[in-house]
Design an enzyme around this catalytic site. Structure first.
Site, short mmCIF file in Angstrom:
data_model
loop_
_atom_site.label_atom_id
_atom_site.label_comp_id
_atom_site.label_asym_id
_atom_site.label_seq_id
_atom_site.Cartn_x
_atom_site.Cartn_y
_atom_site.Cartn_z
N ARG A 71 0.84 -1.21 0.00
CA ARG A 71 0.00 0.00 0.00
C ARG A 71 0.88 1.26 0.00
O ARG A 71 0.54 2.26 0.61
CB ARG A 71 -0.93 -0.02 1.21
CG ARG A 71 -1.98 -1.13 1.13
CD ARG A 71 -3.12 -0.89 2.11
NE ARG A 71 -4.09 -1.97 2.09
CZ ARG A 71 -5.10 -2.06 1.24
NH1 ARG A 71 -5.29 -1.12 0.34
NH2 ARG A 71 -5.94 -3.07 1.30
N THR A 124 -10.35 -4.63 -7.55
CA THR A 124 -10.62 -4.59 -6.11
C THR A 124 -11.80 -5.50 -5.82
O THR A 124 -12.77 -5.53 -6.59
CB THR A 124 -10.94 -3.18 -5.55
OG1 THR A 124 -11.52 -3.33 -4.23
CG2 THR A 124 -11.91 -2.38 -6.38
O1 F6P Z 1 -8.81 -4.02 -0.87
C1 F6P Z 1 -9.76 -3.31 -0.13
C2 F6P Z 1 -10.00 -3.99 1.16
O2 F6P Z 1 -10.41 -5.27 0.85
C3 F6P Z 1 -11.00 -3.28 2.07
O3 F6P Z 1 -12.31 -3.72 1.94
C4 F6P Z 1 -10.44 -3.57 3.45
O4 F6P Z 1 -10.80 -2.58 4.36
C5 F6P Z 1 -8.97 -3.55 3.19
O5 F6P Z 1 -8.81 -4.08 1.90
C6 F6P Z 1 -8.13 -4.30 4.19
O6 F6P Z 1 -6.85 -4.44 3.67
P1 F6P Z 1 -5.49 -4.76 4.42
O7 F6P Z 1 -5.81 -5.52 5.64
O8 F6P Z 1 -4.72 -5.55 3.42
O9 F6P Z 1 -4.84 -3.44 4.67
#
Ligand code: F6P
Length: 342
Positions: A71, A124
């Site tokens: 991210r 997504t």
């Molecule tokens: O990719 C989006 C998502 O699935 C959201 O719905 C959720 O809040 C988030 O990813 C959680 O992602 P991570 O735990 O990988 O940061």
């Protein structure tokens, strides 16, 4: 041409299907493909791998991404965007294909504005990207939720319990609505429709008064309590794109329902299971069509675009249109789901 590909943000089933389609189509056209590792992070640290057809074979059905993801937001620090642009030059990339959701494609859009040839592929499980009817990954996640609800029905019924199933969906309740509809949920909570605990309890009481002895509630993690417009968070710490970590609505609701109705209640958090495993046939085909369409755009030198599904056609829209707002649930579908609430 030399094409770079990266996968950014949360992973989802179908990423490898897109990578395979891009690599195989590019090879036929005589283009070289470079895979950037771990999303934008790989363009800051210059971490990459050559993607020839061998590397992209046998991956159509595999979940996750062979390139890794993160991210990372290069615009979170003013030192990183020049590094990214410099590394794109060092690699000699003519174009960069970013496969991601609103955060990843938002970066691709900014870079396009800075003179980098970028193309976006919408991914997504949340299906909340505007300008496309569906993102790949969503159908696979919905099937996982549906299968979970099928399994949970028997234990809920045997124990005469209320089960609250927490699913992903930060800003939009697509997974909750489609998964709940497909799996026969008795109540669905989504961010688009703030709820009160009493309306949920009243619905469950009505259902049980009509002779049913169990109920299944599906709650999107981002569902909003009407009282105070609050969402439940696991951690208020923000990631590089400014998102807090959601989670906990299932546990919260369970306690409230048990206290207010007297029905025994359990919560189930599906969490990252929704992002795992093999893509469905729908997602494999959609991801493959997106990959081929992205290479078609490169052939036409039509940059700054995102491939999108409109009806049954894959079209090109501007990246700007793709990222400008979140796509919330089609309330006509939610209305259909409401027919089955208690
Ligand atoms: O990719 C989006 C998502 O699935 C959201 O719905 C959720 O809040 C988030 O990813 C959680 O992602 P991570 O735990 O990988 O940061």
């Amino acid at each position: 041409m030399k094409i770079g590909i990266l996968t950014g943000g949360g992973d989802c089933p179908g990423l490898n299907s897109v990578i395979r389609a891009i690599v195989k189509k590019s090879a036929k056209l005589g283009h070289q493909v470079i895979g950037i590792r771990d999303g934008w992070k790989g363009l800051i640290n210059l971490n990459f791998t050559n993607l020839d057809t061998g590397a992209a074979s046998g991956i159509l059905h595999l979940g996750g991404t062979i390139l890794g993801t993160s991210r990372t937001n290069p615009f979170a620090s003013e030192d990183d965007p020049p590094k990214v642009i410099d590394n794109i030059k060092k690699l000699g990339l003519d174009v960069l294909i970013a496969i991601g959701g609103d955060d990843t494609l938002g970066v691709a859009y900014k870079l396009y504005g800075m003179g980098v040839n970028t193309i976006g592929v919408p991914k997504t499980i949340d299906n909340d990207l505007s300008a496309t009817d569906f993102t790949f990954g969503f159908d696979s996640a919905v099937n996982i939720v549906m299968n979970a609800l099928d399994n949970l029905h028997s234990t809920a019924e045997s124990h005469h319990r209320v089960l609250v199933v927490e699913v992903m969906g930060r800003n939009a309740g697509w997974i909750a609505t489609y998964g709940g509809l497909a799996g026969g949920a008795d109540y669905i909570l989504i961010p688009e429709n703030p709820f009160t605990i009493s309306e949920v309890c009243d619905s469950i009481k009505r259902r049980h008064a009509s002779g049913r002895t169990f109920s299944i509630i599906v709650a999107a993690e981002g569902a909003v309590l009407a009282e105070g417009e609050t969402v439940i968070t696991k951690d208020v710490k923000r990631d590089a794109f400014g998102h807090v970590m959601l989670g906990g609505i299932g546990k919260f609701l369970c306690k409230e329902i048990e206290e207010r109705t007297g029905f025994e209640c359990r919560d189930v958090v599906l969490g990252h299971l929704q992002r795992g495993g093999s893509p469905t046939a729908f997602d494999r085909i959609l991801a493959t069509r997106y990959g081929i369409a992205a290479v078609d755009l490169i052939e036409k030198k039509d940059f700054g675009k995102m491939v999108a599904l409109r009806g049954n056609h894959v079209v090109a829209v501007s990246l700007e249109e793709g990222v400008k707002r979140a796509k919330t649930v089609d309330m006509d579908v939610y209305e259909i789901a409401k027919t089955f609430f208690g």
